[in-house]
Design a protein around this motif. Structure first.
Motif, PDB file in Angstrom:
ATOM      1  N   ARG A 219     -18.912 -13.182 -73.629  1.00  0.00           N
ATOM      2  CA  ARG A 219     -18.916 -12.835 -72.197  1.00  0.00           C
ATOM      3  C   ARG A 219     -18.924 -14.105 -71.361  1.00  0.00           C
ATOM      4  O   ARG A 219     -18.219 -14.210 -70.362  1.00  0.00           O
ATOM      5  CB  ARG A 219     -20.141 -11.992 -71.855  1.00  0.00           C
TER       6      ARG A 219
ATOM      7  N   GLY B  87     -15.759 -15.704 -70.655  1.00  0.00           N
ATOM      8  CA  GLY B  87     -14.873 -15.039 -69.710  1.00  0.00           C
ATOM      9  C   GLY B  87     -14.010 -13.968 -70.363  1.00  0.00           C
ATOM     10  O   GLY B  87     -13.026 -13.522 -69.799  1.00  0.00           O
ATOM     11  N   VAL B  88     -14.388 -13.545 -71.574  1.00  0.00           N
ATOM     12  CA  VAL B  88     -13.637 -12.493 -72.268  1.00  0.00           C
ATOM     13  C   VAL B  88     -13.823 -11.164 -71.527  1.00  0.00           C
ATOM     14  O   VAL B  88     -14.943 -10.799 -71.182  1.00  0.00           O
ATOM     15  CB  VAL B  88     -14.136 -12.366 -73.722  1.00  0.00           C
ATOM     16  N   ARG B  89     -12.710 -10.456 -71.290  1.00  0.00           N
ATOM     17  CA  ARG B  89     -12.784  -9.185 -70.583  1.00  0.00           C
ATOM     18  C   ARG B  89     -13.342  -8.081 -71.473  1.00  0.00           C
ATOM     19  O   ARG B  89     -13.233  -8.151 -72.694  1.00  0.00           O
ATOM     20  CB  ARG B  89     -11.393  -8.757 -70.125  1.00  0.00           C
ATOM     21  N   THR B  90     -13.864  -7.041 -70.807  1.00  0.00           N
ATOM     22  CA  THR B  90     -14.547  -5.957 -71.519  1.00  0.00           C
ATOM     23  C   THR B  90     -13.735  -5.407 -72.689  1.00  0.00           C
ATOM     24  O   THR B  90     -14.251  -5.268 -73.796  1.00  0.00           O
ATOM     25  CB  THR B  90     -14.846  -4.815 -70.546  1.00  0.00           C
TER      26      THR B  90
ATOM     27  N   ARG C 189     -11.241  -6.631 -74.507  1.00  0.00           N
ATOM     28  CA  ARG C 189     -11.132  -7.577 -75.606  1.00  0.00           C
ATOM     29  C   ARG C 189     -12.493  -7.802 -76.258  1.00  0.00           C
ATOM     30  O   ARG C 189     -12.616  -7.905 -77.482  1.00  0.00           O
ATOM     31  CB  ARG C 189     -10.570  -8.892 -75.071  1.00  0.00           C
TER      32      ARG C 189
ATOM     33  N   ARG D  12     -16.634 -13.734 -63.591  1.00  0.00           N
ATOM     34  CA  ARG D  12     -15.817 -14.033 -64.760  1.00  0.00           C
ATOM     35  C   ARG D  12     -14.813 -15.158 -64.480  1.00  0.00           C
ATOM     36  O   ARG D  12     -14.518 -15.971 -65.348  1.00  0.00           O
ATOM     37  CB  ARG D  12     -15.078 -12.775 -65.194  1.00  0.00           C
TER      38      ARG D  12
ATOM     39  N   ILE E 271      -7.374 -17.201 -73.045  1.00  0.00           N
ATOM     40  CA  ILE E 271      -7.579 -16.120 -72.072  1.00  0.00           C
ATOM     41  C   ILE E 271      -7.602 -16.630 -70.643  1.00  0.00           C
ATOM     42  O   ILE E 271      -7.312 -15.884 -69.729  1.00  0.00           O
ATOM     43  CB  ILE E 271      -8.843 -15.276 -72.386  1.00  0.00           C
TER      44      ILE E 271
END
Ligand SMILES: Nc1ncnc2c1ncn2[C@@H]1O[C@H](COP(=O)(O)OP(=O)(O)OP(=O)(O)O)[C@@H](O)[C@H]1O
Ligand SMILES: [Mg+2]
Lengths: 322, 335
Positions: free
Chosen positions: A226, A229-232, A234, B84, B118
């Motif tokens: 998290r 910056g990994v999205r939900t 993924r 994020r 990413i």
């Protein structure tokens, strides 16, 4: 780099073979210890003479010593001969082949649906833990898991009996029709028994996946992901589920192993002409060769799928084979 | 403008019992560019909670108030999505217990390359190559990128975690007790590494620890936390030689062999419970110089010298006393 892999595979395969052999022997012993035999049943005609009994015993190979019977049993097995059914005098292998062909599509459909739905709902309820969605999914999973299978089947018959076929595999007296019509008819018959299997398994998978995912969600590497910056989406697939899958793979090996074994209760409730129903009838008629054959098939299937699960596990978890 | 500006940060945890735990109480921080800043305090004083809040990483049971700016950009206002965007490209982190910061089922290289992919910093190929370079930067052969975490020793994993934190060239690096689980030799190596990287890459580092000698050796400035608040903040020399808060003084006194070499005198008592309101000064029950006023008035953080702030009534002329730590004893104090 994965030098331990071959070693691991060889060990698992050897272990699987030994398991099958032990169960083979156990099956043989178990059935000879049971009281009664085909002769007892077949000779239950009035005035059955000792001569008739002897003739029958010889015909079915029950006259020789147990050890000779065992050797003959192994010898025939390795030549692909599972014996002859006491009941319909057909080779057991031919009987089983038809039964398995009927069982596999029905049970496989239910199992695959349950696994996919269960993994999804377990993942969602863990991610949304302590929300109404979680309570709904978890409680319904507990309910489906705890209902007796035959009761669930009967409830489905009560609820959907007027819309969908509830017995057998085809509509009787409907002869002819194109291949697609027949396939469609069979599929309709399949829905309720498959659904029964799917619902029971679904509950189990939801609960197991939920707890595996919850445990993984608390791991440091999930927080790290998290932070990266990994999205939900993924995060849940690549990081959480990928790790939570490890215990689930073992469970899947078991479920898929039972596809061939059929579902005795479900097939009996829906008179599905598969191997479960065949086992049920063979028990009633003391058809030992049939039972032995069915158990042998089930054993091999369970062992093979467990082996596959073990090998898949090793592929998924680099710690297993170093 | 400081690189990191934290204003009046509050964090409350909703406890299962229905009560609230006020873990961070109005923390303010200014960390300048290129600075190695220490955040010190006993276990449970809110250090980890503070740094997690800086990245918007607190669990959903936490509510947060206040503002956090990194290089002028507000981190907390945009929710999870807003936070994020800042993660790893602006602020990266080496976690407390980052022994387990790597997923056991992916290679180290994959995990170092992931944030670059990413965030679109590099293509997959370039990211993999860069992962190898980063490993070399922290003293691990590039070929080890193909290995799995369980094939790394603890020290190597910690280095790899630092390499991973550097992958998107962040401006700010938060290191939460990066050496706790390691043996002393490896600890020293990791800290040396951090110090060297900070200098070479012009990184700003916030180092969280309860290890005072460490802070004294490598940090420029430090903040001392107590019970969810900042008790004192100053350059590390000033903190040690001219501390203006009894807690800081007692904390240094409780640390053996630091700079001079003194007896170990741990601070009696335990930190306050944060799930109930505190009246007056949170440190009063353990303080050796408390005065009457400490029981009722909550001391605010106030400037006591240039670049030196402390939250203690003893510094207030109205209290009529000033603690002079070099004298070894508190100078007076009516109670
Ligand atoms: N998820 C949580 N839910 C409830 N309370 C929490 C949670 N995380 C931390 N706390 C509480 O908040 C306070 C501060 O905890 P925190 O982990 O920030 O301390 P710390 O200074 O990092 O301590 P340590 O040196 O042990 O790491 C503690 O009282 C802790 O019990
Ligand atoms: Mg901490």
């Amino acid at each position: 780099m994965r030098s331990g892999t071959l070693d691991y595979v060889v060990k698992r395969v050897a272990f699987a073979l030994v398991t099958i052999f032990i169960v083979l022997t156990f099956n043989f012993v178990l059935f000879r210890l049971l009281p009664g035999s085909a002769v007892t049943d077949l000779s239950r005609v009035p005035n059955a003479s000792p001569a008739l009994r002897e003739a029958l015993a010889r015909e079915f190979g029950l006259a020789s010593s147990k050890w000779d019977q065992y050797l003959a049993y192994l010898d025939q097995l390795f030549h692909g001969n599972l014996g002859v059914s006491y009941v319909n005098q057909q080779p057991v292998w031919d009987n089983l082949r038809t039964d398995v062909a009927n069982t596999v599509p029905m049970v496989a459909l239910g199992t695959v649906v349950a696994v996919i739905a269960g993994i999804t709902s377990g993942l969602v309820s863990a991610w949304r833990r302590r929300t109404p969605a979680d309570y709904l999914l978890t409680n319904s999973a507990i309910a489906f898991y705890s209902f007796p299978t035959q009761w669930l089947g009967l409830m489905l018959i009560v609820l959907f009996g007027s819309y969908l076929p509830t017995t057998g595999m085809t509509t009787p007296f409907q002869i002819g029709g194109s291949f697609w019509q027949q396939a469609g008819d069979e599929l309709q018959h399949m829905i309720l028994p498959s659904l029964t299997i799917a619902l029971t398994l679904y509950g189990q998978y939801t609960l197991v996946v939920r707890s595996a995912v919850l445990e993984t969600l608390g791991e440091d590497y999930v927080l790290t992901a998290r932070a990266k910056g990994v999205r939900t989406r993924r995060l849940l697939t690549r990081h959480v589920l990928r790790n939570a899958m490890l215990p689930i793979v073992t469970l899947m090996g078991l479920s898929f192993g039972y596809i061939v074994g059929g579902a005795l209760l479900v097939e009996t409730v829906f008179t599905w002409p598969g191997i479960g129903l065949a086992v049920y009838q063979a028990v009633l008629q003391r058809d030992y060769p049939m039972l032995q054959g069915a158990f042998l098939l089930l054993t091999i299937s369970v062992v093979v799928f467990n082996l596959l699960a073990d090998l898949l596990y090793a592929r998924l978890d680099p710690r297993v084979s170093g | 403008m400081a690189l990191l500006e934290v204003r009046d940060l509050h964090v409350w945890f909703a406890l299962p019992s229905g009560r609230e735990l006020h873990a961070v109480k109005g923390v303010g921080l200014d960390v300048e560019r290129g600075e190695l800043f220490g955040l010190i305090g006993e276990s449970g004083c809110g250090k980890t909670t503070t740094v997690l809040a800086l990245m918007g990483l607190l669990p959903s049971s936490a509510s947060v108030a206040g503002s956090v700016r990194v290089d002028g950009a507000d981190v907390l206002s945009g929710g999870e999505k807003g936070a994020r965007a800042h993660r790893w490209t602006e602020t990266a982190m080496v976690f407390q217990g980052s022994m387990n910061a790597f997923s056991p089922v992916k290679t180290i290289g994959w995990q170092i390359a992931e944030p670059m992919e990413i965030h679109g910093v590099a293509s997959r190929r370039a990211a993999r190559a860069r992962a190898g370079e980063l490993l070399e930067l922290v003293g691990i052969p590039a070929a080890a990128a193909r290995r799995y975490p369980h094939q790394f020793s603890g020290g190597m994993r910690q280095r790899a975690a630092i390499a991973m934190a550097l992958s998107c060239e962040p401006k700010l690096l938060l290191a939460d007790e990066p050496t706790t689980a390691l043996d002393v030799m490896v600890q020293a190596q990791i800290l040396e590494l951090l110090q060297r990287l900070a200098r070479e890459l012009h990184l700003t580092v916030v180092l969280v620890t309860h290890d005072l000698p460490l802070v004294a050796h490598i940090c420029d400035r430090a903040a001392v936390m107590y019970g969810g608040e900042i008790a004192e903040v100053a350059a590390v020399d000033a903190l040690y030689h001219e501390s203006r808060h009894p807690y800081t003084r007692m904390l240094f006194a409780a640390t053996p062999e630091l700079l001079g070499g003194k007896d170990v005198t741990s601070i009696p008592g335990s930190p306050p419970r944060l799930d109930q309101p505190i009246v007056g000064c949170a440190f009063r029950p353990r303080c050796d110089s408390a005065v009457v006023r400490c029981a009722t008035d909550h001391p605010a953080l106030a400037e006591v010298a240039r670049g030196h702030e402390a939250a203690c009534h003893l510094n207030d002329p109205a209290t009529g006393v000033l603690s002079v730590p070099d004298a070894g004893q508190p100078a007076g104090g009516a109670g």
